[in-house]
Design a protein around this motif. Structure first.
Motif, PDB file in Angstrom:
ATOM      1  N   UNK A 156      -2.599   0.113   0.649  1.00 52.37           N
ATOM      2  CA  UNK A 156      -3.010  -1.325   0.658  1.00 52.37           C
ATOM      3  C   UNK A 156      -4.569  -1.410   1.457  1.00 52.37           C
ATOM      4  N   UNK A 157      -4.816  -0.176   1.962  1.00 50.91           N
ATOM      5  CA  UNK A 157      -6.083  -0.261   2.740  1.00 50.91           C
ATOM      6  C   UNK A 157      -7.258   0.120   1.667  1.00 50.91           C
ATOM      7  N   UNK A 158      -7.003   0.334   0.631  1.00 52.62           N
ATOM      8  CA  UNK A 158      -8.006   0.647  -0.495  1.00 52.62           C
ATOM      9  C   UNK A 158      -8.841  -0.469  -0.554  1.00 52.62           C
ATOM     10  N   UNK A 159     -10.385  -0.372  -0.695  1.00 47.32           N
ATOM     11  CA  UNK A 159     -11.299  -1.481  -1.028  1.00 47.32           C
ATOM     12  C   UNK A 159     -11.120  -1.776  -2.505  1.00 47.32           C
ATOM     13  N   UNK A 160     -11.101  -2.859  -2.662  1.00 47.82           N
ATOM     14  CA  UNK A 160     -10.830  -3.416  -4.085  1.00 47.82           C
ATOM     15  C   UNK A 160     -12.186  -4.515  -4.655  1.00 47.82           C
ATOM     16  N   UNK A 161     -12.425  -4.392  -6.003  1.00 46.98           N
ATOM     17  CA  UNK A 161     -13.428  -5.274  -6.574  1.00 46.98           C
ATOM     18  C   UNK A 161     -12.905  -6.688  -6.945  1.00 46.98           C
ATOM     19  N   UNK A 162     -13.408  -7.659  -7.381  1.00 48.08           N
ATOM     20  CA  UNK A 162     -12.997  -8.691  -7.730  1.00 48.08           C
ATOM     21  C   UNK A 162     -11.925  -8.779  -8.889  1.00 48.08           C
ATOM     22  N   UNK A 163     -11.890  -7.726  -9.603  1.00 50.48           N
ATOM     23  CA  UNK A 163     -10.834  -7.671 -10.716  1.00 50.48           C
ATOM     24  C   UNK A 163      -9.540  -6.791 -10.230  1.00 50.48           C
ATOM     25  N   UNK A 164      -9.495  -6.531  -8.846  1.00 47.73           N
ATOM     26  CA  UNK A 164      -8.272  -5.742  -8.133  1.00 47.73           C
ATOM     27  C   UNK A 164      -8.546  -4.328  -8.466  1.00 47.73           C
ATOM     28  N   UNK A 165      -9.597  -3.695  -8.915  1.00 48.68           N
ATOM     29  CA  UNK A 165      -9.733  -2.311  -9.126  1.00 48.68           C
ATOM     30  C   UNK A 165     -10.382  -1.560  -7.676  1.00 48.68           C
ATOM     31  N   UNK A 166      -9.870  -0.289  -7.660  1.00 48.98           N
ATOM     32  CA  UNK A 166     -10.190   0.368  -6.458  1.00 48.98           C
ATOM     33  C   UNK A 166     -11.867   0.660  -6.624  1.00 48.98           C
ATOM     34  N   UNK A 167     -12.572   0.435  -5.735  1.00 46.10           N
ATOM     35  CA  UNK A 167     -14.014   0.814  -5.554  1.00 46.10           C
ATOM     36  C   UNK A 167     -14.365   2.146  -5.737  1.00 46.10           C
ATOM     37  N   UNK A 168     -15.539   2.520  -6.468  1.00 49.44           N
ATOM     38  CA  UNK A 168     -15.842   3.883  -6.619  1.00 49.44           C
ATOM     39  C   UNK A 168     -17.241   3.949  -5.944  1.00 49.44           C
ATOM     40  N   UNK A 169     -17.532   5.214  -5.559  1.00 51.20           N
ATOM     41  CA  UNK A 169     -18.975   5.644  -5.008  1.00 51.20           C
ATOM     42  C   UNK A 169     -18.853   5.040  -3.497  1.00 51.20           C
ATOM     43  N   UNK A 170     -20.163   4.903  -3.141  1.00 48.36           N
ATOM     44  CA  UNK A 170     -20.321   4.399  -1.718  1.00 48.36           C
ATOM     45  C   UNK A 170     -19.703   3.395  -1.328  1.00 48.36           C
ATOM     46  N   UNK A 171     -19.651   2.608  -2.316  1.00 45.05           N
ATOM     47  CA  UNK A 171     -18.820   1.119  -1.903  1.00 45.05           C
ATOM     48  C   UNK A 171     -17.400   1.444  -1.629  1.00 45.05           C
ATOM     49  N   UNK A 172     -16.830   2.446  -1.994  1.00 42.53           N
ATOM     50  CA  UNK A 172     -15.264   2.768  -1.791  1.00 42.53           C
ATOM     51  C   UNK A 172     -15.161   3.763  -0.727  1.00 42.53           C
ATOM     52  N   UNK A 173     -16.217   3.819   0.242  1.00 40.30           N
ATOM     53  CA  UNK A 173     -16.018   4.486   1.420  1.00 40.30           C
ATOM     54  C   UNK A 173     -15.141   3.509   2.487  1.00 40.30           C
ATOM     55  N   UNK A 174     -14.158   4.154   3.212  1.00 44.42           N
ATOM     56  CA  UNK A 174     -13.833   5.388   3.332  1.00 44.42           C
ATOM     57  C   UNK A 174     -12.468   5.793   2.540  1.00 44.42           C
ATOM     58  N   UNK A 175     -11.699   4.848   1.832  1.00 48.00           N
ATOM     59  CA  UNK A 175     -10.441   4.969   1.301  1.00 48.00           C
ATOM     60  C   UNK A 175     -10.507   4.558  -0.123  1.00 48.00           C
ATOM     61  N   UNK A 176     -11.389   4.534  -0.801  1.00 49.94           N
ATOM     62  CA  UNK A 176     -11.584   4.417  -2.184  1.00 49.94           C
ATOM     63  C   UNK A 176     -11.784   5.655  -2.882  1.00 49.94           C
ATOM     64  N   UNK A 177     -12.403   5.574  -4.046  1.00 48.31           N
ATOM     65  CA  UNK A 177     -12.639   6.828  -4.965  1.00 48.31           C
ATOM     66  C   UNK A 177     -14.113   7.279  -4.592  1.00 48.31           C
ATOM     67  N   UNK A 178     -14.388   8.585  -4.536  1.00 46.14           N
ATOM     68  CA  UNK A 178     -15.645   8.972  -4.434  1.00 46.14           C
ATOM     69  C   UNK A 178     -16.505   9.014  -5.632  1.00 46.14           C
ATOM     70  N   UNK A 179     -15.557   9.406  -6.643  1.00 43.55           N
ATOM     71  CA  UNK A 179     -16.250   9.288  -8.048  1.00 43.55           C
ATOM     72  C   UNK A 179     -15.043   9.286  -8.885  1.00 43.55           C
ATOM     73  N   UNK A 180     -15.362   9.042 -10.154  1.00 41.44           N
ATOM     74  CA  UNK A 180     -14.333   8.927 -11.370  1.00 41.44           C
ATOM     75  C   UNK A 180     -14.894   9.143 -12.736  1.00 41.44           C
ATOM     76  N   UNK A 181     -14.670  10.406 -13.161  1.00 44.46           N
ATOM     77  CA  UNK A 181     -15.160  11.041 -14.222  1.00 44.46           C
ATOM     78  C   UNK A 181     -14.229  11.088 -15.348  1.00 44.46           C
TER      79      UNK A 181
END
Length: 327
Positions: free
Chosen positions: A214-239
């Motif tokens: 539940x602590x994962x940062x989400x965007x407006x669409x409810x997806x987990x943020x990626x990159x610097x915006x996802x610090x510290x509990x999101x995705x660092x990258x998604x390839x």
């Protein structure tokens, strides 16, 4: 397959060298009559490793998904700790391994009991067997139970047994110091990948904060943020759109450097810190060993050392953790 082959080869060769030293020493003492006891201990250690592997492989399916992830992540962390300890222990204790094993055999023969020598064989091999089982199990889990990973491990162990037998017979010579140095560096990288996979399991189980909690940062669409915006509990990258997780490239990168197409920030930070800290300690240890083994040089015109002690100090240290006839 290559990654598990190298692990099976290295860890299997460690155990094979231990057995080779024990057999060579008992043969030199002309005590072949007690070899069956020693082999009984070795067989018990191998059986224990197989039982642990079977329990890990077949015992977790009755658990919930969360329970399986917690057990898998925890055991992977234990594996990382054991492998890290063994990397540095092998370098420190390698020179005295032969003497320690001989001392154990001498004490076992002095007591005159069957169980004493069985225990020497069992303890000497069980440590390597359990470590190998945990490491291979963790890697096979991360590869998705790929048959090629299991085949690679089996081939590595088979080659290790053959190489250990040839070393014990003196039929082949191998620079074991250099071999364990290169494979030790490889294991540092592998352990970093196992650590990242362990944290992924624990994050999926909700034990650690991350993209699945539940602590994962989400965007407006409810997806987990990626990159610097996802610090510290999101995705660092998604390839995953570029590198499929089940592709040959993804498996190769995961087996060699512990890279996953999608990693959380916690995984990336832990992976990077492990490689930097443990890698630096490993390289520093190699430099110290190189300085220790380097023969002392005398200034031009100086006389030869006059004392035996000074002469001995100028001789580089040698690796003595090999069976008779191996170098």
């Amino acid at each position: 397959m290559l990654a598990t082959f190298l692990i099976g080869l290295r860890e299997g060769l460690e155990a094979a060298l231990v057995v080779g030293i024990l057999v060579a020493y008992l043969t030199r003492l002309d005590r072949r009559d007690v070899l069956p006891r020693m082999w009984a201990g070795v067989g018990a250690a191998v059986l224990l490793a197989l039982v642990i592997g079977a329990a890990l492989t077949f015992g977790a399916y009755a658990l919930t998904f969360q329970g399986q992830e917690i057990i898998g992540g925890t055991l992977s962390l234990v594996t990382v700790a054991m492998v890290t300890w063994m990397i540095f222990w092998m370098r420190r204790a390698g020179r005295t391994m032969k003497a320690a094993l001989r001392g154990g055999v001498d004490r076992a023969l002095a007591t005159g009991t069957v169980w004493a020598l069985v225990l020497v064989g069992f303890v000497s091999v069980a440590r390597e067997g359990i470590e190998t089982t945990l490491l291979l199990w963790s890697m096979v889990q991360s590869f998705g139970d790929a048959p090629s990973a299991i085949l690679g491990a089996a081939l590595g162990l088979a080659v290790a047994v053959l190489a250990g037998w040839l070393l014990a017979r003196g039929a082949v010579r191998l620079d074991l110091s250099r071999f364990f140095t290169w494979t030790g560096g490889f294991l540092v990288i592998v352990a970093g990948g196992v650590l990242a996979y362990a944290l992924s399991d624990l994050q999926e189980a909700g034990v650690l904060p991350g993209p699945f909690t539940a602590v994962a940062p989400l965007d407006a669409h409810g997806s987990v943020l990626i990159g610097l915006a996802g610090l510290p509990f999101g995705w660092a990258f998604d390839l995953t759109a570029t590198i499929r997780p089940d592709s040959a490239l993804a498996v190769l990168l995961q087996a060699t450097v512990g890279f996953l197409p999608r990693m959380s920030w916690l995984q990336v930070i832990a992976w990077a810190l492990y490689l930097v800290i443990v890698g630096a300690l490993f390289v520093r240890g190699l430099r110290r060993s190189s300085v220790t083994r380097r023969p002392a040089t005398r200034p031009a015109g100086s006389s030869r050392p006059s004392t035996p002690a000074a002469h001995v100090a100028a001789v580089p240290a040698t690796v003595s953790s090999t069976p008779e006839g191996a170098s």
